[in-house]
Motif scaffolding. Structure first.
Motif, mmCIF file in Angstrom:
data_model
loop_
_atom_site.group_PDB
_atom_site.id
_atom_site.type_symbol
_atom_site.label_atom_id
_atom_site.label_comp_id
_atom_site.label_asym_id
_atom_site.label_seq_id
_atom_site.Cartn_x
_atom_site.Cartn_y
_atom_site.Cartn_z
ATOM 1 N N ALA A 41 0.831 -1.202 0.000
ATOM 2 C CA ALA A 41 0.000 0.000 0.000
ATOM 3 C C ALA A 41 0.870 1.259 0.000
ATOM 4 C CB ALA A 41 -0.931 0.002 1.207
ATOM 5 N N PHE A 42 1.912 1.277 0.817
ATOM 6 C CA PHE A 42 2.796 2.445 0.848
ATOM 7 C C PHE A 42 3.573 2.582 -0.456
ATOM 8 C CE2 PHE A 42 2.635 2.084 5.627
ATOM 9 C CZ PHE A 42 1.863 3.229 5.778
ATOM 10 N N GLY A 43 3.853 1.468 -1.118
ATOM 11 C CA GLY A 43 4.542 1.516 -2.409
ATOM 12 C C GLY A 43 3.693 2.130 -3.514
ATOM 13 N N MET A 44 2.371 2.093 -3.379
ATOM 14 C CA MET A 44 1.474 2.667 -4.373
ATOM 15 C C MET A 44 1.247 4.164 -4.188
ATOM 16 S SD MET A 44 0.588 0.362 -6.411
ATOM 17 C CE MET A 44 0.764 -1.380 -6.555
ATOM 18 N N LEU A 45 1.623 4.704 -3.039
ATOM 19 C CA LEU A 45 1.431 6.128 -2.782
ATOM 20 C C LEU A 45 2.430 6.958 -3.585
ATOM 21 C CD1 LEU A 45 0.934 6.134 1.090
ATOM 22 C CD2 LEU A 45 -0.799 6.507 -0.656
ATOM 23 N N PRO A 46 2.039 8.153 -4.021
ATOM 24 C CA PRO A 46 2.994 9.009 -4.735
ATOM 25 C C PRO A 46 4.059 9.536 -3.782
ATOM 26 C CG PRO A 46 0.936 10.175 -4.373
ATOM 27 C CD PRO A 46 0.725 8.760 -3.924
ATOM 28 N N ALA A 47 5.171 9.927 -4.360
ATOM 29 C CA ALA A 47 6.265 10.464 -3.545
ATOM 30 C C ALA A 47 5.834 11.792 -2.929
ATOM 31 C CB ALA A 47 7.506 10.664 -4.409
ATOM 32 N N PRO A 48 6.280 12.087 -1.717
ATOM 33 C CA PRO A 48 5.904 13.351 -1.099
ATOM 34 C C PRO A 48 6.493 14.531 -1.869
ATOM 35 C CG PRO A 48 7.096 11.936 0.454
ATOM 36 C CD PRO A 48 7.069 11.249 -0.861
ATOM 37 N N GLY A 49 5.712 15.591 -1.993
ATOM 38 C CA GLY A 49 6.170 16.791 -2.678
ATOM 39 C C GLY A 49 6.084 16.706 -4.183
ATOM 40 N N GLY A 50 5.538 15.637 -4.712
ATOM 41 C CA GLY A 50 5.403 15.503 -6.161
ATOM 42 C C GLY A 50 4.264 16.368 -6.684
ATOM 43 N N ARG A 51 4.229 16.550 -7.985
ATOM 44 C CA ARG A 51 3.143 17.327 -8.565
ATOM 45 C C ARG A 51 2.327 16.446 -9.494
ATOM 46 N NH1 ARG A 51 4.335 19.910 -13.708
ATOM 47 N NH2 ARG A 51 6.292 19.060 -14.458
ATOM 48 N N VAL A 52 1.103 16.815 -9.663
ATOM 49 C CA VAL A 52 0.202 16.051 -10.509
ATOM 50 C C VAL A 52 0.456 16.419 -11.967
ATOM 51 C CG1 VAL A 52 -2.211 15.629 -11.060
ATOM 52 C CG2 VAL A 52 -1.529 15.984 -8.694
ATOM 53 N N ILE A 53 0.680 15.409 -12.789
ATOM 54 C CA ILE A 53 0.894 15.637 -14.221
ATOM 55 C C ILE A 53 -0.463 15.535 -14.908
ATOM 56 C CG2 ILE A 53 2.018 14.779 -16.294
ATOM 57 C CD1 ILE A 53 4.199 13.634 -14.480
ATOM 58 N N PRO A 54 -0.882 16.592 -15.610
ATOM 59 C CA PRO A 54 -2.185 16.531 -16.281
ATOM 60 C C PRO A 54 -2.153 15.533 -17.431
ATOM 61 C CG PRO A 54 -1.045 18.567 -16.862
ATOM 62 C CD PRO A 54 -0.217 17.881 -15.820
ATOM 63 N N ALA A 55 -3.284 14.899 -17.656
ATOM 64 C CA ALA A 55 -3.401 13.939 -18.752
ATOM 65 C C ALA A 55 -3.384 14.693 -20.076
ATOM 66 C CB ALA A 55 -4.693 13.139 -18.606
ATOM 67 N N PRO A 56 -2.863 14.078 -21.150
ATOM 68 C CA PRO A 56 -2.880 14.733 -22.459
ATOM 69 C C PRO A 56 -4.324 15.015 -22.910
ATOM 70 C CG PRO A 56 -1.604 12.693 -22.533
ATOM 71 C CD PRO A 56 -2.216 12.777 -21.190
ATOM 72 N N TRP A 57 -4.478 15.965 -23.807
ATOM 73 C CA TRP A 57 -5.817 16.375 -24.234
ATOM 74 C C TRP A 57 -6.571 15.234 -24.892
ATOM 75 C CZ3 TRP A 57 -7.305 15.994 -29.262
ATOM 76 C CH2 TRP A 57 -6.296 15.828 -30.201
ATOM 77 N N TRP A 58 -5.880 14.374 -25.655
ATOM 78 C CA TRP A 58 -6.585 13.281 -26.339
ATOM 79 C C TRP A 58 -7.105 12.257 -25.335
ATOM 80 C CZ3 TRP A 58 -4.603 8.474 -25.619
ATOM 81 C CH2 TRP A 58 -3.275 8.383 -25.216
ATOM 82 N N ARG A 59 -6.363 12.045 -24.249
ATOM 83 C CA ARG A 59 -6.834 11.103 -23.236
ATOM 84 C C ARG A 59 -8.041 11.674 -22.485
ATOM 85 N NH1 ARG A 59 -2.473 8.430 -19.646
ATOM 86 N NH2 ARG A 59 -2.071 7.481 -21.648
ATOM 87 N N GLN A 60 -8.046 12.979 -22.271
ATOM 88 C CA GLN A 60 -9.201 13.610 -21.644
ATOM 89 C C GLN A 60 -10.431 13.494 -22.539
ATOM 90 O OE1 GLN A 60 -8.065 17.622 -20.708
ATOM 91 N NE2 GLN A 60 -6.502 16.999 -19.242
ATOM 92 N N VAL A 61 -10.239 13.641 -23.849
ATOM 93 C CA VAL A 61 -11.361 13.513 -24.783
ATOM 94 C C VAL A 61 -11.887 12.083 -24.781
ATOM 95 C CG1 VAL A 61 -12.010 13.586 -27.217
ATOM 96 C CG2 VAL A 61 -10.646 15.429 -26.241
ATOM 97 N N VAL A 62 -10.980 11.118 -24.851
ATOM 98 C CA VAL A 62 -11.398 9.707 -24.862
ATOM 99 C C VAL A 62 -12.115 9.347 -23.564
ATOM 100 C CG1 VAL A 62 -10.546 7.331 -24.839
ATOM 101 C CG2 VAL A 62 -9.670 8.938 -26.515
ATOM 102 N N ASP A 63 -11.603 9.797 -22.440
ATOM 103 C CA ASP A 63 -12.262 9.525 -21.161
ATOM 104 C C ASP A 63 -13.600 10.239 -21.067
ATOM 105 O OD1 ASP A 63 -10.183 7.920 -20.422
ATOM 106 O OD2 ASP A 63 -9.186 9.436 -19.180
#
Length: 122
Positions: A41-63
């Protein structure tokens, strides 16, 4: 109709089974198992202080459309609409790609172009 045993309409036997199950001891979880689960479970958590990378526009459209299955359905519907639209142009004298090599008319018995096959029945 259910397949429960007939006990003269008395449901006390069900309460007895449930009481017996409630009195049974619950086995303890081994410490090794809980340690492994927590490490995963701790291995799946993001690293502290990281930033969220936005999904590409095509992936947002598909979703937003509903996923790849929905995109496949839209492509299929668009292709079918295009072919049906080209089949309707045959009546006004426009040559469609599948009738470029030979001349056929809707009223001829051997015509299978676009919607010519349904005219044979009358």
């Amino acid at each position: 109709m259910t397949n429960t045993p007939n006990h003269n309409g008395d449901d006390a036997w069900i309460d007895g089974i449930l009481d017996d199950l409630a009195c049974m001891p619950v086995p303890e979880t081994p410490d090794d198992l809980m340690t492994c689960v927590m490490e995963d479970a701790f291995g799946m958590l993001p690293a502290p202080g990281g930033r969220v990378i936005p999904a590409p526009w095509w992936r947002q459209v598909v979703d937003g459309i509903g996923g790849w299955v929905a995109v496949g359905g839209l492509v299929t519907a668009a292709a079918t609409g295009f072919v049906v639209g080209l089949g309707g142009l045959d009546r006004v004298g426009v040559t469609t790609p599948w009738t470029m090599t030979y001349e056929t008319y809707y009223d001829s018995p051997g015509s299978l172009d676009a919607f010519g096959w349904d005219m044979e029945e009358g």
